[in-house]
Design a protein around this motif. Sequence first.
Motif, PDB file in Angstrom:
ATOM      1  N   ALA A 118       0.874  -1.123   0.039  1.00  0.00           N
ATOM      2  CA  ALA A 118       0.048   0.076  -0.109  1.00  0.00           C
ATOM      3  C   ALA A 118       0.744   1.088  -0.113  1.00  0.00           C
ATOM      4  O   ALA A 118       0.519   2.334  -0.759  1.00  0.00           O
ATOM      5  CB  ALA A 118      -0.609  -0.066   1.351  1.00  0.00           C
ATOM      6  N   ARG A 125       1.101   6.189  -7.195  1.00  0.00           N
ATOM      7  CA  ARG A 125      -0.201   6.670  -7.758  1.00  0.00           C
ATOM      8  C   ARG A 125      -0.492   7.908  -7.251  1.00  0.00           C
ATOM      9  O   ARG A 125      -1.162   8.778  -7.840  1.00  0.00           O
ATOM     10  CB  ARG A 125      -1.159   5.727  -7.474  1.00  0.00           C
TER      11      ARG A 125
ATOM     12  N   LEU B  42      -2.073 -16.093   1.477  1.00  0.00           N
ATOM     13  CA  LEU B  42      -2.579 -14.713   0.888  1.00  0.00           C
ATOM     14  C   LEU B  42      -2.045 -14.615  -0.575  1.00  0.00           C
ATOM     15  O   LEU B  42      -0.780 -14.569  -0.697  1.00  0.00           O
ATOM     16  CB  LEU B  42      -2.101 -13.531   1.812  1.00  0.00           C
ATOM     17  N   PHE B  44      -0.822 -13.097  -3.627  1.00  0.00           N
ATOM     18  CA  PHE B  44      -0.260 -11.611  -4.177  1.00  0.00           C
ATOM     19  C   PHE B  44      -0.623 -11.489  -5.619  1.00  0.00           C
ATOM     20  O   PHE B  44      -0.659 -10.394  -6.132  1.00  0.00           O
ATOM     21  CB  PHE B  44       0.966 -11.228  -3.850  1.00  0.00           C
ATOM     22  N   ALA B 227      -2.143  -1.948 -14.353  1.00  0.00           N
ATOM     23  CA  ALA B 227      -3.250  -1.327 -13.599  1.00  0.00           C
ATOM     24  C   ALA B 227      -4.314  -2.447 -13.152  1.00  0.00           C
ATOM     25  O   ALA B 227      -4.693  -2.470 -12.088  1.00  0.00           O
ATOM     26  CB  ALA B 227      -4.158  -0.417 -14.436  1.00  0.00           C
ATOM     27  N   LEU B 230      -2.775  -4.509 -10.383  1.00  0.00           N
ATOM     28  CA  LEU B 230      -2.776  -4.029  -9.003  1.00  0.00           C
ATOM     29  C   LEU B 230      -4.238  -3.830  -8.517  1.00  0.00           C
ATOM     30  O   LEU B 230      -4.545  -3.427  -7.153  1.00  0.00           O
ATOM     31  CB  LEU B 230      -2.411  -2.363  -9.216  1.00  0.00           C
ATOM     32  N   ILE B 233      -4.632  -4.960  -4.827  1.00  0.00           N
ATOM     33  CA  ILE B 233      -4.604  -4.200  -3.452  1.00  0.00           C
ATOM     34  C   ILE B 233      -5.980  -3.934  -3.000  1.00  0.00           C
ATOM     35  O   ILE B 233      -6.409  -3.747  -2.153  1.00  0.00           O
ATOM     36  CB  ILE B 233      -3.539  -3.077  -3.602  1.00  0.00           C
ATOM     37  N   PHE B 236      -7.464  -6.911  -1.560  1.00  0.00           N
ATOM     38  CA  PHE B 236      -6.780  -7.042  -0.223  1.00  0.00           C
ATOM     39  C   PHE B 236      -7.526  -6.248   0.771  1.00  0.00           C
ATOM     40  O   PHE B 236      -7.972  -6.560   1.788  1.00  0.00           O
ATOM     41  CB  PHE B 236      -5.353  -6.679   0.006  1.00  0.00           C
ATOM     42  N   LEU B 240      -9.516  -7.406   3.851  1.00  0.00           N
ATOM     43  CA  LEU B 240      -8.969  -7.082   5.289  1.00  0.00           C
ATOM     44  C   LEU B 240     -10.255  -6.514   5.939  1.00  0.00           C
ATOM     45  O   LEU B 240     -10.242  -6.657   7.215  1.00  0.00           O
ATOM     46  CB  LEU B 240      -7.864  -6.147   5.090  1.00  0.00           C
ATOM     47  N   GLU B 275      -6.344   6.851  -4.950  1.00  0.00           N
ATOM     48  CA  GLU B 275      -5.513   5.816  -4.181  1.00  0.00           C
ATOM     49  C   GLU B 275      -5.231   6.080  -2.906  1.00  0.00           C
ATOM     50  O   GLU B 275      -5.153   5.402  -2.066  1.00  0.00           O
ATOM     51  CB  GLU B 275      -4.224   5.960  -4.985  1.00  0.00           C
ATOM     52  N   PHE B 279      -4.987   3.652   0.555  1.00  0.00           N
ATOM     53  CA  PHE B 279      -4.134   3.548   1.225  1.00  0.00           C
ATOM     54  C   PHE B 279      -4.539   3.915   2.782  1.00  0.00           C
ATOM     55  O   PHE B 279      -4.200   3.115   3.648  1.00  0.00           O
ATOM     56  CB  PHE B 279      -3.106   4.693   0.959  1.00  0.00           C
ATOM     57  N   VAL B 282      -6.668   0.761   3.990  1.00  0.00           N
ATOM     58  CA  VAL B 282      -5.611  -0.394   4.127  1.00  0.00           C
ATOM     59  C   VAL B 282      -5.010  -0.080   5.690  1.00  0.00           C
ATOM     60  O   VAL B 282      -5.075  -0.920   6.689  1.00  0.00           O
ATOM     61  CB  VAL B 282      -4.499  -0.377   3.403  1.00  0.00           C
TER      62      VAL B 282
END
Lengths: 335, 300
Positions: A118, A125, B42, B44, B227, B230, B233, B236, B240, B275, B279, B282
Amino acid sequence: MTDKRLRHGTIVAGLLVAIVVPLFLSDYYQYEASEIAVLAILVLSLVLITGFVGQISFCQYSFAAIGAFTVGSLVGGHHWSFWLALVVAVAFSAVVGILVGIPALRLSGLFLAILTVAVALFFDRFLLAPGTWDSFSGGLEPWKIGRPSFVGIGLEGPYAYYAFALAAFVVVAWLVWNLRIGKTGRVLRAIRGSEIAASMIGIDVTLWKLAAFGLSAGLAGLAGGLLAADVGAVSPPSFDFLHSVTIAALATVMGVESIGGAAVGAFALIGIPEILSHTPISPDYFQLIVGVALIVQLVFAPQGAIVKMTEDVKRLIGRSTTDDPPAVTKELAKV
Amino acid sequence: MLLASANFGLLPSYTVIGLVLGGTFALAAIGLVLIYRVSGVLHFGHGAVAMFSTFIAYTVAVEWGLPSILGLFAAIIFGAGLGYLIERFTIRPLRDRPALTKVVVTIGWLLVLQTLAGAIWKNTAYHRPVQLVSRSGFKVPLIHLIIGYDQLTTMIVAVALALGTAALLRYTTLGISMRAVADDPDSARLWGVNVDRVTAASWMVGSAMAAIAGVLITPLISFTTFALTLIVIDAFTAALIGRLQSLPLTVVGAVFLGLAQTYPRAFVSNAGSGEVATFLLVIVTLLVLFRPGTSRVRLA
């Protein structure tokens, strides 16, 4: 005793080769050699955090980016002295490393890995994207910076910069080596072995882990700053997430615990694409090779190719190493 | 970061986009959770599997000009096959090794698939999205809103597949075996469950869902290899929020993430503003939901 002699011999021989051989190479290869020396520092920063503390990181290039863009914006945008900018760059990266380390304290293993992904994507980004913070990232225009001079000696020539980068690597490697064999190294490896056991014998796990994060990020920032001056320009695509993944994968393949592995890893990072560019296979396939090597390696030689190779060689020349007791037991005995 | 003139009239259409995006995230995340729960890995490379399968659909539907639905089927079959290969040959042999080792293997797959796709379909090139249904839509009365048929389809497919997964886990023998393996592989084996086969099945189903998510998301994001890789994430993040356990919470998390990524774009004219939402989510989720004691992998 002989083991120590063998090691010293290897280091001296390696250094001699590293100093002498590039003298006879063309400018282009000398430039690549300096890139290897700088990237070796970056791999070392990863060795520090993964090999010594057992924390995985997929954002090492983001830390390097902080170093590179601090140097880029201060030297390229504000005409600072390179050396002053480099000091600021290392400090800034270390601070960001500690900031990333704070949430990381509560996490381990997989969850830390997600966090670092992250972080890397946040850099890619957002932070380094054009339009967000152009006075740092340079926007669409890469920062241009010249080569510095060191105590009056210009580092413009490719060999001069290479020698400087090699010296920087040797100093950093010496530092990391001392961390490894000294009390710090034992503490860090005790933490890696078992955080609970480490805290039971009075180690302040929080403080040490933050310090390790700060130091690792600081080293990555140093590598980034040196890379900026080496290439002469800084732009975001050279520091993206895929680079971080590749270097983490490579460090794993090479054995994340050894300093020698870091040097060899950096050599592979530049050398393999270079070799590929002379074959019909495109250098773009480098990451594919690393990925395949990673998968194959984990199935057959989990401790790292270099470590396994050294052990194989030792066994061949009759200096067989018996199976080591688990790391934790050893660390606890020492601290 | 320039504050664009806030346009509240756009909110309904941004909500629709956010929901559609969230629906595709939910599909990817459900696959991820399924794989994690059953095999303890997990994954990735989940986004990379989605990406590669989606480009298979692209080749079939756009390059060969066959019907889009055939492209989707090709992607699903390819995704399931890839999931099987990864599990059978690179995860199963590592059964007794630490969880982190298996995770690093999936990182290896990320690199392999990403590089291969970059070589085949070119990383930065523009790709025409795989359009399953027409982009035209219908007007919602009273509010100023047009919903595209493609958006509607995506939402319906997402809801149907989420419910379908729940039904699979609840009512079928395979699903019950999956839950048994997730809870305790050893006792599942004692009860006669073929753990290897169930694990492989979870990888196939999970990867097939990633493939569907990838194909559905192509009209919404920049359709490049990177893209798409990704979106792991985003998956994830949603997973989570569901603590890597609960599928309903994962879906809620995915929809929330979709909206959280879309709304900032209505107000801030910056490419990366979405993004920041990911972030922050997360970090907050990791810190709030995963306390030090629980941050170990139970299923390893």
